[in-house]
Design a protein around this motif. Structure first.
Motif, PDB file in Angstrom:
ATOM      1  N   GLN A  99      17.985   6.555 -10.434  1.00 14.05           N
ATOM      2  CA  GLN A  99      18.906   5.814  -9.573  1.00 14.05           C
ATOM      3  C   GLN A  99      18.399   5.768  -8.136  1.00 14.05           C
ATOM      4  O   GLN A  99      18.457   4.735  -7.471  1.00 14.05           O
ATOM      5  CB  GLN A  99      20.307   6.443  -9.618  1.00 14.05           C
ATOM      6  N   ARG A 100      17.874   6.901  -7.650  1.00 12.47           N
ATOM      7  CA  ARG A 100      17.332   6.933  -6.274  1.00 12.47           C
ATOM      8  C   ARG A 100      16.148   5.993  -6.124  1.00 12.47           C
ATOM      9  O   ARG A 100      16.020   5.285  -5.120  1.00 12.47           O
ATOM     10  CB  ARG A 100      16.910   8.352  -5.903  1.00 12.47           C
ATOM     11  N   VAL A 101      15.276   5.995  -7.132  1.00 17.08           N
ATOM     12  CA  VAL A 101      14.115   5.094  -7.092  1.00 17.08           C
ATOM     13  C   VAL A 101      14.582   3.641  -7.100  1.00 17.08           C
ATOM     14  O   VAL A 101      14.077   2.808  -6.340  1.00 17.08           O
ATOM     15  CB  VAL A 101      13.153   5.383  -8.265  1.00 17.08           C
ATOM     16  N   ALA A 102      15.545   3.328  -7.930  1.00 20.10           N
ATOM     17  CA  ALA A 102      16.069   1.963  -7.977  1.00 20.10           C
ATOM     18  C   ALA A 102      16.697   1.577  -6.637  1.00 20.10           C
ATOM     19  O   ALA A 102      16.499   0.456  -6.150  1.00 20.10           O
ATOM     20  CB  ALA A 102      17.093   1.831  -9.110  1.00 20.10           C
ATOM     21  N   ASP A 103      17.456   2.505  -6.029  1.00 23.27           N
ATOM     22  CA  ASP A 103      18.067   2.236  -4.721  1.00 23.27           C
ATOM     23  C   ASP A 103      17.003   2.044  -3.648  1.00 23.27           C
ATOM     24  O   ASP A 103      17.104   1.132  -2.817  1.00 23.27           O
ATOM     25  CB  ASP A 103      19.008   3.379  -4.324  1.00 23.27           C
ATOM     26  N   ASP A 104      15.980   2.913  -3.651  1.00 25.67           N
ATOM     27  CA  ASP A 104      14.893   2.794  -2.673  1.00 25.67           C
ATOM     28  C   ASP A 104      14.133   1.486  -2.848  1.00 25.67           C
ATOM     29  O   ASP A 104      13.762   0.825  -1.870  1.00 25.67           O
ATOM     30  CB  ASP A 104      13.927   3.980  -2.782  1.00 25.67           C
ATOM     31  N   LEU A 105      13.903   1.102  -4.091  1.00 26.03           N
ATOM     32  CA  LEU A 105      13.209  -0.149  -4.370  1.00 26.03           C
ATOM     33  C   LEU A 105      14.027  -1.340  -3.865  1.00 26.03           C
ATOM     34  O   LEU A 105      13.493  -2.259  -3.230  1.00 26.03           O
ATOM     35  CB  LEU A 105      12.939  -0.280  -5.869  1.00 26.03           C
ATOM     36  N   SER A 106      15.307  -1.304  -4.104  1.00 24.77           N
ATOM     37  CA  SER A 106      16.188  -2.369  -3.625  1.00 24.77           C
ATOM     38  C   SER A 106      16.191  -2.433  -2.101  1.00 24.77           C
ATOM     39  O   SER A 106      16.115  -3.516  -1.510  1.00 24.77           O
ATOM     40  CB  SER A 106      17.603  -2.136  -4.149  1.00 24.77           C
ATOM     41  N   ALA A 107      16.265  -1.267  -1.449  1.00 24.10           N
ATOM     42  CA  ALA A 107      16.250  -1.221   0.014  1.00 24.10           C
ATOM     43  C   ALA A 107      14.928  -1.742   0.562  1.00 24.10           C
ATOM     44  O   ALA A 107      14.894  -2.474   1.560  1.00 24.10           O
ATOM     45  CB  ALA A 107      16.501   0.200   0.498  1.00 24.10           C
ATOM     46  N   THR A 108      13.820  -1.391  -0.092  1.00 20.04           N
ATOM     47  CA  THR A 108      12.505  -1.843   0.343  1.00 20.04           C
ATOM     48  C   THR A 108      12.397  -3.366   0.227  1.00 20.04           C
ATOM     49  O   THR A 108      11.898  -4.034   1.139  1.00 20.04           O
ATOM     50  CB  THR A 108      11.396  -1.172  -0.495  1.00 20.04           C
ATOM     51  N   ARG A 109      12.886  -3.909  -0.875  1.00 25.24           N
ATOM     52  CA  ARG A 109      12.837  -5.364  -1.047  1.00 25.24           C
ATOM     53  C   ARG A 109      13.703  -6.070  -0.012  1.00 25.24           C
ATOM     54  O   ARG A 109      13.323  -7.114   0.521  1.00 25.24           O
ATOM     55  CB  ARG A 109      13.261  -5.738  -2.459  1.00 25.24           C
ATOM     56  N   SER A 110      14.867  -5.502   0.255  1.00 28.16           N
ATOM     57  CA  SER A 110      15.745  -6.090   1.279  1.00 28.16           C
ATOM     58  C   SER A 110      15.080  -6.049   2.651  1.00 28.16           C
ATOM     59  O   SER A 110      15.147  -7.017   3.416  1.00 28.16           O
ATOM     60  CB  SER A 110      17.074  -5.327   1.341  1.00 28.16           C
ATOM     61  N   GLU A 111      14.433  -4.944   2.976  1.00 32.18           N
ATOM     62  CA  GLU A 111      13.750  -4.809   4.267  1.00 32.18           C
ATOM     63  C   GLU A 111      12.579  -5.786   4.363  1.00 32.18           C
ATOM     64  O   GLU A 111      12.343  -6.397   5.405  1.00 32.18           O
ATOM     65  CB  GLU A 111      13.268  -3.369   4.459  1.00 32.18           C
ATOM     66  N   GLN A 112      11.848  -5.963   3.259  1.00 34.42           N
ATOM     67  CA  GLN A 112      10.748  -6.934   3.255  1.00 34.42           C
ATOM     68  C   GLN A 112      11.267  -8.339   3.540  1.00 34.42           C
ATOM     69  O   GLN A 112      10.674  -9.087   4.322  1.00 34.42           O
ATOM     70  CB  GLN A 112      10.027  -6.924   1.898  1.00 34.42           C
ATOM     71  N   GLU A 113      12.377  -8.701   2.930  1.00 29.29           N
ATOM     72  CA  GLU A 113      12.962 -10.021   3.148  1.00 29.29           C
ATOM     73  C   GLU A 113      13.412 -10.183   4.591  1.00 29.29           C
ATOM     74  O   GLU A 113      13.212 -11.225   5.212  1.00 29.29           O
ATOM     75  CB  GLU A 113      14.134 -10.256   2.189  1.00 29.29           C
ATOM     76  N   ARG A 114      14.024  -9.114   5.155  1.00 31.95           N
ATOM     77  CA  ARG A 114      14.463  -9.160   6.549  1.00 31.95           C
ATOM     78  C   ARG A 114      13.265  -9.359   7.473  1.00 31.95           C
ATOM     79  O   ARG A 114      13.287 -10.180   8.385  1.00 31.95           O
ATOM     80  CB  ARG A 114      15.202  -7.865   6.930  1.00 31.95           C
TER      81      ARG A 114
END
Length: 191
Positions: free
Chosen positions: A16-31
């Motif tokens: 779950q942490r890896v999935a959350d971190d991956l989601s946060a990383t993708r969101s930051e890349q888009e930003r």
């Protein structure tokens, strides 16, 4: 047997942490991509404004256009212009080729006998006891000359022209840039 129970829970927690971190990383890349695109658009607009202002300066009898090699920061490093090829900007967008003559980018041209922007900014700074920012100078010039259209980018370009000519000095405090009259130094003799 109780030692085997936490393992699936720990694995699920890590998953779950890896999935959350991956989601946060993708969101930051888009930003960051969105911010980069906005900054590239801003750069294109600023370059267009520079071209208009440079042409106006040449028409009004200002100093000739500076080349990229002449654009130097205070540390003496060359600041390159954005790359353009095949009519496209660095952002991959078509370069502007036409200008709207009623564009609000341009400043009101000075009338015969009026002082230049450089003369106005130098005179204003000469009467100040402390360095001033481009925004402060633009505000003061707007108040002092309501008949002339004063824009911060025009004032900033004028201030940088004054620095390049040795009439003004630039200083930085953090991310802020301030301008003041150049220190009085003896003029070189012609002999």
């Amino acid at each position: 047997m109780s030692g085997n129970l936490p393992a699936p829970s720990v694995t699920a927690d890590y998953a779950q942490r890896v999935a959350d971190d991956l989601s946060a990383t993708r969101s930051e890349q888009e930003r960051v991509r969105t911010e980069l695109a906005r900054l590239q658009d801003d750069l294109v607009r600023l370059e267009d404004s520079e071209q208009v202002l440079t042409k106006m300066q040449e028409v009004l009898g200002g100093t000739p256009k500076q080349t990229t090699k002449q654009r130097k920061s205070s540390k003496g490093t060359v600041v390159p212009a954005a790359r353009r090829s095949n009519g496209r900007t660095a952002a991959g967008k078509p370069a502007a080729t036409t200008r709207n003559k009623s564009s609000k980018k341009t400043a009101t041209p000075k009338k015969a006998g009026e002082p230049t922007w450089l003369e106005l900014t130098a005179a204003y700074l000469g009467g100040q006891s402390e360095p001033r920012s481009a925004a402060e100078i633009a505000a003061a010039l707007t108040e002092a000359h309501p008949d002339r259209s004063v824009q911060v980018p025009v004032v900033r370009n004028t201030l940088e022209q004054g620095v390049a000519q040795g009439l003004l000095e630039r200083s930085k405090q953090g991310r802020s840039v301030f301008y003041s009259p150049a220190s009085a130094t003896p003029a070189p003799s012609d002999s």
